[in-house]
Scaffold this motif. Sequence first.
Motif, PDB file in Angstrom:
ATOM      1  N   ASN A 206       1.492  -2.913   9.984  1.00 33.00           N
ATOM      2  CA  ASN A 206       1.262  -2.392   8.714  1.00 33.00           C
ATOM      3  C   ASN A 206       0.927  -3.474   7.079  1.00 33.00           C
ATOM      4  O   ASN A 206       0.907  -4.337   7.879  1.00 33.00           O
ATOM      5  CB  ASN A 206       2.381  -1.124   8.229  1.00 33.00           C
ATOM      6  CG  ASN A 206       2.662   0.046   9.132  1.00 33.00           C
ATOM      7  OD1 ASN A 206       0.974   0.800   9.628  1.00 33.00           O
ATOM      8  ND2 ASN A 206       3.253   0.474   9.216  1.00 33.00           N
ATOM      9  N   HIS A 207      -0.111  -2.448   6.360  1.00 32.18           N
ATOM     10  CA  HIS A 207      -0.607  -3.175   5.391  1.00 32.18           C
ATOM     11  C   HIS A 207       0.417  -3.296   3.928  1.00 32.18           C
ATOM     12  O   HIS A 207       1.590  -2.521   3.793  1.00 32.18           O
ATOM     13  CB  HIS A 207      -1.843  -2.985   4.799  1.00 32.18           C
ATOM     14  CG  HIS A 207      -2.175  -3.379   3.227  1.00 32.18           C
ATOM     15  ND1 HIS A 207      -2.764  -4.608   3.300  1.00 32.18           N
ATOM     16  CD2 HIS A 207      -1.867  -3.203   2.420  1.00 32.18           C
ATOM     17  CE1 HIS A 207      -2.772  -4.924   2.542  1.00 32.18           C
ATOM     18  NE2 HIS A 207      -2.460  -4.022   1.121  1.00 32.18           N
ATOM     19  N   SER A 208       0.287  -4.374   3.661  1.00 36.24           N
ATOM     20  CA  SER A 208       1.407  -4.544   2.917  1.00 36.24           C
ATOM     21  C   SER A 208       0.501  -5.543   1.091  1.00 36.24           C
ATOM     22  O   SER A 208       0.469  -6.671   1.970  1.00 36.24           O
ATOM     23  CB  SER A 208       2.186  -5.424   2.658  1.00 36.24           C
ATOM     24  OG  SER A 208       3.092  -6.248   1.292  1.00 36.24           O
ATOM     25  N   CYS A 209       0.118  -5.768   0.548  1.00 33.84           N
ATOM     26  CA  CYS A 209      -0.459  -6.696  -0.340  1.00 33.84           C
ATOM     27  C   CYS A 209       0.545  -7.820  -0.735  1.00 33.84           C
ATOM     28  O   CYS A 209       0.031  -9.256  -1.293  1.00 33.84           O
ATOM     29  CB  CYS A 209      -0.980  -6.394  -1.519  1.00 33.84           C
ATOM     30  SG  CYS A 209      -2.196  -4.594  -1.857  1.00 33.84           S
ATOM     31  N   CYS A 210       1.467  -8.209  -0.660  1.00 34.77           N
ATOM     32  CA  CYS A 210       2.574  -9.090  -0.178  1.00 34.77           C
ATOM     33  C   CYS A 210       2.998  -8.971   1.203  1.00 34.77           C
ATOM     34  O   CYS A 210       3.475  -9.362   1.553  1.00 34.77           O
ATOM     35  CB  CYS A 210       3.527  -8.948  -1.156  1.00 34.77           C
ATOM     36  SG  CYS A 210       3.183  -7.664  -2.643  1.00 34.77           S
ATOM     37  N   ASP A 249      -8.432  -1.226  -7.173  1.00 35.57           N
ATOM     38  CA  ASP A 249      -9.906  -1.641  -6.712  1.00 35.57           C
ATOM     39  C   ASP A 249      -9.153  -1.960  -5.124  1.00 35.57           C
ATOM     40  O   ASP A 249      -9.822  -0.906  -3.915  1.00 35.57           O
ATOM     41  CB  ASP A 249     -10.376  -3.234  -6.866  1.00 35.57           C
ATOM     42  CG  ASP A 249     -10.953  -3.349  -8.075  1.00 35.57           C
ATOM     43  OD1 ASP A 249     -10.570  -2.351  -8.933  1.00 35.57           O
ATOM     44  OD2 ASP A 249     -11.716  -4.187  -8.730  1.00 35.57           O
ATOM     45  N   ARG A 250      -7.816  -2.310  -4.926  1.00 41.84           N
ATOM     46  CA  ARG A 250      -6.999  -2.474  -3.351  1.00 41.84           C
ATOM     47  C   ARG A 250      -7.048  -0.985  -3.266  1.00 41.84           C
ATOM     48  O   ARG A 250      -7.172  -1.090  -1.944  1.00 41.84           O
ATOM     49  CB  ARG A 250      -5.738  -3.535  -3.462  1.00 41.84           C
ATOM     50  CG  ARG A 250      -6.101  -5.106  -4.330  1.00 41.84           C
ATOM     51  CD  ARG A 250      -5.076  -5.562  -3.801  1.00 41.84           C
ATOM     52  NE  ARG A 250      -3.347  -5.576  -4.049  1.00 41.84           N
ATOM     53  CZ  ARG A 250      -3.056  -5.202  -5.313  1.00 41.84           C
ATOM     54  NH1 ARG A 250      -3.921  -5.917  -6.536  1.00 41.84           N
ATOM     55  NH2 ARG A 250      -1.787  -4.798  -5.725  1.00 41.84           N
ATOM     56  N   LEU A 251      -6.034  -0.780  -3.566  1.00 45.24           N
ATOM     57  CA  LEU A 251      -6.089   1.031  -3.673  1.00 45.24           C
ATOM     58  C   LEU A 251      -7.394   2.106  -2.991  1.00 45.24           C
ATOM     59  O   LEU A 251      -7.188   2.542  -1.914  1.00 45.24           O
ATOM     60  CB  LEU A 251      -5.042   1.346  -4.946  1.00 45.24           C
ATOM     61  CG  LEU A 251      -3.951   0.913  -4.886  1.00 45.24           C
ATOM     62  CD1 LEU A 251      -3.373   2.163  -6.679  1.00 45.24           C
ATOM     63  CD2 LEU A 251      -2.959   1.189  -3.903  1.00 45.24           C
ATOM     64  N   THR A 261      -2.413   5.009   0.809  1.00 44.12           N
ATOM     65  CA  THR A 261      -1.760   4.815  -0.852  1.00 44.12           C
ATOM     66  C   THR A 261      -0.624   3.821  -0.311  1.00 44.12           C
ATOM     67  O   THR A 261       0.748   4.008   0.003  1.00 44.12           O
ATOM     68  CB  THR A 261      -1.696   5.747  -1.459  1.00 44.12           C
ATOM     69  OG1 THR A 261      -2.349   7.179  -1.237  1.00 44.12           O
ATOM     70  CG2 THR A 261      -1.470   5.158  -2.922  1.00 44.12           C
ATOM     71  N   CYS A 262      -1.489   2.536  -1.107  1.00 43.38           N
ATOM     72  CA  CYS A 262      -0.063   1.380  -0.517  1.00 43.38           C
ATOM     73  C   CYS A 262       0.912   1.346  -1.591  1.00 43.38           C
ATOM     74  O   CYS A 262       0.658   2.175  -2.904  1.00 43.38           O
ATOM     75  CB  CYS A 262      -1.066  -0.160  -0.997  1.00 43.38           C
ATOM     76  SG  CYS A 262       0.689  -1.826  -0.422  1.00 43.38           S
ATOM     77  N   ASP A 263       1.861   1.381  -1.253  1.00 39.54           N
ATOM     78  CA  ASP A 263       3.423   1.573  -2.201  1.00 39.54           C
ATOM     79  C   ASP A 263       4.103   0.046  -2.334  1.00 39.54           C
ATOM     80  O   ASP A 263       5.077   0.176  -2.617  1.00 39.54           O
ATOM     81  CB  ASP A 263       3.978   2.534  -1.611  1.00 39.54           C
ATOM     82  CG  ASP A 263       4.994   2.239  -0.105  1.00 39.54           C
ATOM     83  OD1 ASP A 263       4.525   1.354   0.759  1.00 39.54           O
ATOM     84  OD2 ASP A 263       5.663   3.467   0.371  1.00 39.54           O
ATOM     85  N   CYS A 264       2.758  -0.750  -1.373  1.00 35.71           N
ATOM     86  CA  CYS A 264       3.920  -2.237  -1.870  1.00 35.71           C
ATOM     87  C   CYS A 264       4.677  -2.764  -3.119  1.00 35.71           C
ATOM     88  O   CYS A 264       4.292  -1.777  -3.706  1.00 35.71           O
ATOM     89  CB  CYS A 264       2.540  -3.752  -1.377  1.00 35.71           C
ATOM     90  SG  CYS A 264       2.156  -4.471  -2.745  1.00 35.71           S
ATOM     91  N   LYS A 265       5.446  -3.851  -3.604  1.00 32.16           N
ATOM     92  CA  LYS A 265       5.629  -4.323  -4.606  1.00 32.16           C
ATOM     93  C   LYS A 265       4.221  -4.110  -5.830  1.00 32.16           C
ATOM     94  O   LYS A 265       5.185  -4.388  -6.751  1.00 32.16           O
ATOM     95  CB  LYS A 265       6.590  -5.812  -4.780  1.00 32.16           C
ATOM     96  CG  LYS A 265       7.133  -5.826  -5.794  1.00 32.16           C
ATOM     97  CD  LYS A 265       8.396  -6.936  -5.239  1.00 32.16           C
ATOM     98  CE  LYS A 265       9.188  -7.486  -6.320  1.00 32.16           C
ATOM     99  NZ  LYS A 265       8.460  -8.890  -6.842  1.00 32.16           N
ATOM    100  N   GLU A 266       3.563  -4.793  -5.440  1.00 28.91           N
ATOM    101  CA  GLU A 266       2.824  -5.901  -6.290  1.00 28.91           C
ATOM    102  C   GLU A 266       1.918  -4.535  -6.759  1.00 28.91           C
ATOM    103  O   GLU A 266       1.463  -4.386  -7.635  1.00 28.91           O
ATOM    104  CB  GLU A 266       1.489  -6.788  -5.500  1.00 28.91           C
ATOM    105  CG  GLU A 266       0.382  -6.819  -6.472  1.00 28.91           C
ATOM    106  CD  GLU A 266       1.223  -7.818  -7.395  1.00 28.91           C
ATOM    107  OE1 GLU A 266       2.089  -8.510  -7.600  1.00 28.91           O
ATOM    108  OE2 GLU A 266       1.115  -7.803  -8.631  1.00 28.91           O
ATOM    109  N   CYS A 267       1.726  -3.322  -5.897  1.00 23.18           N
ATOM    110  CA  CYS A 267       0.764  -1.560  -5.817  1.00 23.18           C
ATOM    111  C   CYS A 267       1.785  -1.198  -6.897  1.00 23.18           C
ATOM    112  O   CYS A 267       1.115  -0.122  -8.177  1.00 23.18           O
ATOM    113  CB  CYS A 267       0.362  -1.498  -5.066  1.00 23.18           C
ATOM    114  SG  CYS A 267      -1.182  -2.231  -3.842  1.00 23.18           S
ATOM    115  N   ILE A 268       3.225  -1.562  -6.918  1.00 20.81           N
ATOM    116  CA  ILE A 268       3.601  -0.252  -7.981  1.00 20.81           C
ATOM    117  C   ILE A 268       3.835  -1.699  -9.186  1.00 20.81           C
ATOM    118  O   ILE A 268       3.754  -1.109 -10.409  1.00 20.81           O
ATOM    119  CB  ILE A 268       5.380  -0.524  -7.144  1.00 20.81           C
ATOM    120  CG1 ILE A 268       5.697   0.069  -5.735  1.00 20.81           C
ATOM    121  CG2 ILE A 268       5.926   0.281  -7.735  1.00 20.81           C
ATOM    122  CD1 ILE A 268       4.750   1.307  -6.324  1.00 20.81           C
TER     123      ILE A 268
HETATM  124 ZN   LIG Z   1      -0.317  -3.300  -1.986  1.00 22.31          ZN
END
Ligand SMILES: [Zn+2]
Length: 459
Positions: A206-210, A249-251, A261-268
Amino acid sequence: MTADGIDGLGRFESPGKGRGLLVNRAYRVGELLFVCPAFSHVLSVSERGYTCEHCFTRKEGLSKCGKCKKAFYCNVECQRGDWAMHKLECSAMCSFGESWCPSETVRLVARVISRMKVQKEPSASEKLLLLKDLEANLDKLDNEKREMNEADIAELHHFYSKHLDFPDHQSLLTLFAQVHCNGFTVEDEELSHVGSALFPDVALMNHSCCPNVIVTYRGTLAEVRAVKDISPGEEIFTSYIDLLYPTEDRLERLRDSYYFTCDCKECITKSKDNVKLKLRKVDGDEPRSEEVREMLRYARNAIEDFRRAKQEKNILFLHPILYLYTVSKFCASLLTPPAELLELCELSMDKMGSMFEDTNVYMLHMMYQAMGVCMYMEDYDGAVNYGEKVIKPFRQLYPAYSLNVASMYLKLGRLYIALDRTSAGSTALKKALAIMEVVHGKDHIYVKELQKEISTHQK
Ligand SMILES: [Zn+2]
Ligand SMILES: C[S@@+](CC[C@H](N)C(=O)[O-])C[C@H]1O[C@@H](n2cnc3c(N)ncnc32)[C@H](O)[C@@H]1O
Ligand SMILES: [Zn+2]
Ligand SMILES: [Zn+2]
């Protein structure tokens, strides 16, 4: 799926994310988690003549297919090994001539269909997930996406009907949807596009921005390495997208291409957004939010306009010096003359520069593009100028081990050396090397060649 799976890894149901991969032992930064051969791969048309169609080795002196004269190989073994795939295109390219132009996705799907016919047992790329079980997100496709899939299917029939029996329409729709959200683009050390491929086991991540892992390529193998220490039981995450851009933009990109919808630390926390969108103060005041929104709209349109201008038509340019390789790739599909492209960049930077700091990511995006155009125009001083403005913010905005940062150091280093600024060149190349030793592994050919390059310039 093979019974023995992959040592150290397990497939599991990741809450809210479908299936995922986790580790069942600790991994340290730089450690290899697993290797996955491509189920199917296809070399980009713009790489022809420079890279072997079969094993993705880039070298000089490749031999061409005597029939179509378009496919190039290391040797007879590679040519033989590739024939099952190349025969789908060899005679078709001859008969279609100039009008042979299927997209890379369509080419990849043709290969997948052909391989699936002969593949009875799970392949070495399907130890944890079978290709047929890849996520398709069919229920999430809107009309536009459906129409795009239909257009792909029509293209597939048009170019491949002579050599391929197609599955039914619904299976084709599923296959294209699967390829869209699980396909990989293979890139070289300067992040130039080499081709496309499917790696089912790798697509389980799966994806994460971190992210805690990065995928790199060794020929047609995908390798997954840790870029953070990972504890037993932790899920492994890679990034599906360029992490330079702010959260909104990433979302948008992730929703549009991957339907989540990404819920990684960076997106939050959006902790880097303020720096990424750094504004200029005029007379000590920040611009009004309405004006900022307007400028953001302008910036996003400018990026899209530039992308279109750069890629309107396929015109092949010859590769200049190999080590300034990205230059030619950048312009492999130029319709707009480079001087006009540069003007587009400069105009948008002038306008954005009234409100955005030089470290704002929309400014950085345009500087990066301008650098590519300058390199193509052989204006190496111009290119270095832009590169020097970009590199520091890149280091700050991207994660610690980033292919984007490594490739930027590589380009800069090679430019310095082309300008006889050997000491600055070596310093930049060493910075690239430090990242690449972790993300590509110390025994990777890119790392070995780079070490050689550095030692040549130290003499
Ligand atoms: Zn993210
Ligand atoms: C390449 S697949 C990853 C494996 C997938 N979870 C599966 O079960 O096959 C990409 C899809 O996984 C899901 N996905 C990936 N990362 C996610 C995340 N951070 N949050 C929610 N869903 C995610 C989305 O459906 C996306 O289209
Ligand atoms: Zn080869
Ligand atoms: Zn051929």
